[in-house]
Design an enzyme around this catalytic site. Structure first.
Site, mmCIF file in Angstrom:
data_model
loop_
_atom_site.group_PDB
_atom_site.id
_atom_site.type_symbol
_atom_site.label_atom_id
_atom_site.label_comp_id
_atom_site.label_asym_id
_atom_site.label_seq_id
_atom_site.Cartn_x
_atom_site.Cartn_y
_atom_site.Cartn_z
ATOM 1 N N HIS A 1 39.414 34.710 50.752
ATOM 2 C CA HIS A 1 37.997 34.424 50.981
ATOM 3 C C HIS A 1 37.894 33.176 51.825
ATOM 4 O O HIS A 1 38.689 32.259 51.666
ATOM 5 C CB HIS A 1 37.283 34.224 49.631
ATOM 6 C CG HIS A 1 35.802 34.359 49.737
ATOM 7 N ND1 HIS A 1 34.993 33.325 50.112
ATOM 8 C CD2 HIS A 1 34.994 35.423 49.530
ATOM 9 C CE1 HIS A 1 33.740 33.748 50.128
ATOM 10 N NE2 HIS A 1 33.710 35.016 49.787
ATOM 11 N N ASP B 1 35.149 41.923 45.732
ATOM 12 C CA ASP B 1 35.309 43.304 46.174
ATOM 13 C C ASP B 1 36.538 43.989 45.619
ATOM 14 O O ASP B 1 36.679 45.205 45.718
ATOM 15 C CB ASP B 1 35.375 43.350 47.704
ATOM 16 C CG ASP B 1 34.044 42.986 48.299
ATOM 17 O OD1 ASP B 1 33.031 43.375 47.703
ATOM 18 O OD2 ASP B 1 34.022 42.308 49.329
#
Ligand code: ACO
Length: 427
Positions: free
Chosen positions: A305, A362
């Site tokens: 991320h 996700d």
């Protein structure tokens, strides 16, 4: 009081104010930098640049913290509802019981879309990606609702925001129904926001649809986890589009376009596809090796991320949600075992440890959405539905800021210097 930051630019030293937010890194205010020095700053991907000030969402990526208006995401996911979080993001404070009831009543009164909008859907191929349809249908909404597009009027801005939050589930469900050739279902305003969406997606006019409370709660929580995430790519897109004074529905369509990409909202679809491709725990090392190979473009989807250099706090809640849904539905999907083992192997691998690559939201969301019955192509559409709350809240915050300006980044030009035009017959 913080000392000013001093820049040593050849021939011109400058001092710039250092701003302090309520929490988080300090920010050097370089707005006068170009005027003072004749130079731009260079920051592709905005890795060090704050583009606005905002009171909505705070992330400490190093510590794995995510706060909405100060409230930790874990507490909101456990104890509140998506409608409450939507109210909080839009109105700065958690609602009282009366305020929440009124807000839900208002949202419910905007769930239907203009009947003419249904004809737009019929122009798409049946195999169109739901995000392509969402982008088109939400953009098309800018041609309706002219009574809520004076963005200088806070009341009209709020009506446009309510309309977007309310109609997004209807549009996402219509995109799904269209793809499988079933009739559209009108909203049922006796149901909750999330229950209504489940019915419009999985119900048929020929039968009564019973909303499963466990699924309703799980999906509502998934919506909470996706409601806002600071100045991410799609939110920045909405802000940039909106900074020119553009129509709010068109701005949200721009956000949907950005969210679609596999490096952003498309990652949950890509993560589940990857987990299915891996198939069995024995094949995990092969994929770990590929992810580490510089000559292979493959990346472990759902890992890493831009901001979190620690476990994404949303991934923790999402993993728990998978367990709850699997238990309630008595599902045993080997893909979850692959995900758990892949996570464990990656978290103990030097490559992932050194680069601080952890599962993001996700990684598990695809597994749970698939168990609920959504096809992979719908995953990003669900993300768009939930993130609409953040987009409209951020858009409102920006428009109501008196210091707001049109967004206009600068560049480092590397093209040809001035040259004279050469006629076609001389080239
Ligand atoms: N698998 C393998 N290696 C990775 C991964 C991954 N998933 N993510 C990052 N890396 C490596 C990169 O190769 C790079 O290595 P290098 O320094 O040797 O060149 C290093 O880690 C840093 O990666 P960047 O791409 O520079 O980091 P950035 O912050 O720009 O990217 C991103 C973040 C786009 C999310 C990236 O981690 C990625 O592509 N992940 C997979 C896609 C994904 O899951 N996206 C969802 C994001 S969450 C969301 O949108 C809700």
């Amino acid at each position: 009081m913080t000392d000013n930051a001093k820049f040593q630019v050849p021939g011109k030293d400058g001092e710039y104010p250092v701003l302090e937010g309520s929490v988080g890194p300090k920010v050097v205010d370089i707005r006068k930098f170009y005027a003072d020095t004749g130079m731009f700053t260079y920051d592709p991907g905005f890795t060090s640049t704050a583009s606005c000030d905002s009171g909505l969402t705070y992330i400490d990526g190093g510590e794995g913290v995510l706060l909405h208006r100060g409230y930790p995401i874990g507490q909101l996911a456990e104890q509140s509802s998506f409608m409450e979080v939507a109210y909080l993001l839009l109105n700065k404070e958690l609602p009282s019981k009366d305020e929440l009831d009124k807000f839900m009543w208002t949202i419910t009164r905007h769930t239907m879309v203009h009947e003419q909008l249904a004809t737009f859907f019929r122009g798409f191929r049946r195999d169109a990606h739901p995000m392509a349809i969402m982008c088109g249908a939400v953009g098309a909404m800018s041609a309706f609702y002219h009574d809520s597009t004076d963005i200088t009027d806070p009341q009209q801005r709020m009506i446009a925001s309510h309309r977007l939050i309310a109609k997004m589930p209807t549009i996402a469900a219509m995109a799904y129904k269209y793809s499988i050739g079933q009739p559209f279902l009108y909203p049922d305003n006796d149901l909750s926001y999330t229950g209504n969406f489940l019915r419009m997606t999985f119900g048929v006019p020929a039968e009564k649809y019973e909303v499963d409370p466990v699924i309703e709660k799980a999906l509502d929580r998934i919506f909470i986890l996706h409601a806002d995430h600071e100045q991410n790519a799609s939110t920045s897109t909405v802000r940039l589009a909106g900074s020119s004074g553009a129509n709010p529905f068109a701005c949200i369509a721009a956000g949907i376009a950005c969210l679609w990409g596999p490096a952003h909202g498309g990652a949950n679809e890509a993560a589940l596809n990857m987990l299915r491709e891996i198939g069995t725990p024995e094949r995990i090392p092969e994929y770990i090796a590929r992810a580490k190979n510089k000559d292979d473009p493959f990346r472990l989807m759902g890992f890493g991320h831009r901001v979190y250099k620690n476990y994404d706090p949303r991934a923790t809640v999402m993993q728990q949600t998978v367990r709850e849904v699997f238990k309630a539905m008595d599902v045993k999907d080997p893909v979850f075992d692959v995900a758990l083992q892949l996570e464990e192997i990656a978290l103990n691998d030097d490559y992932f440890v050194e680069k601080k690559l952890f599962p993001n939201v996700d990684f598990y969301s695809g597994v749970v959405l698939s168990a609920i019955g959504f096809p992979t192509a719908m995953f990003t559409a669900l993300f768009a539905l939930a993130r609409t709350v953040g987009w409209v809240a951020q858009w409102n915050e920006m428009i109501s800021d008196p210091a707001q300006k049109i967004g206009r980044p600068r560049q480092l030009y590397t093209g040809p210097t001035q040259r004279d035009y050469v006629a076609l017959d001389k080239r």
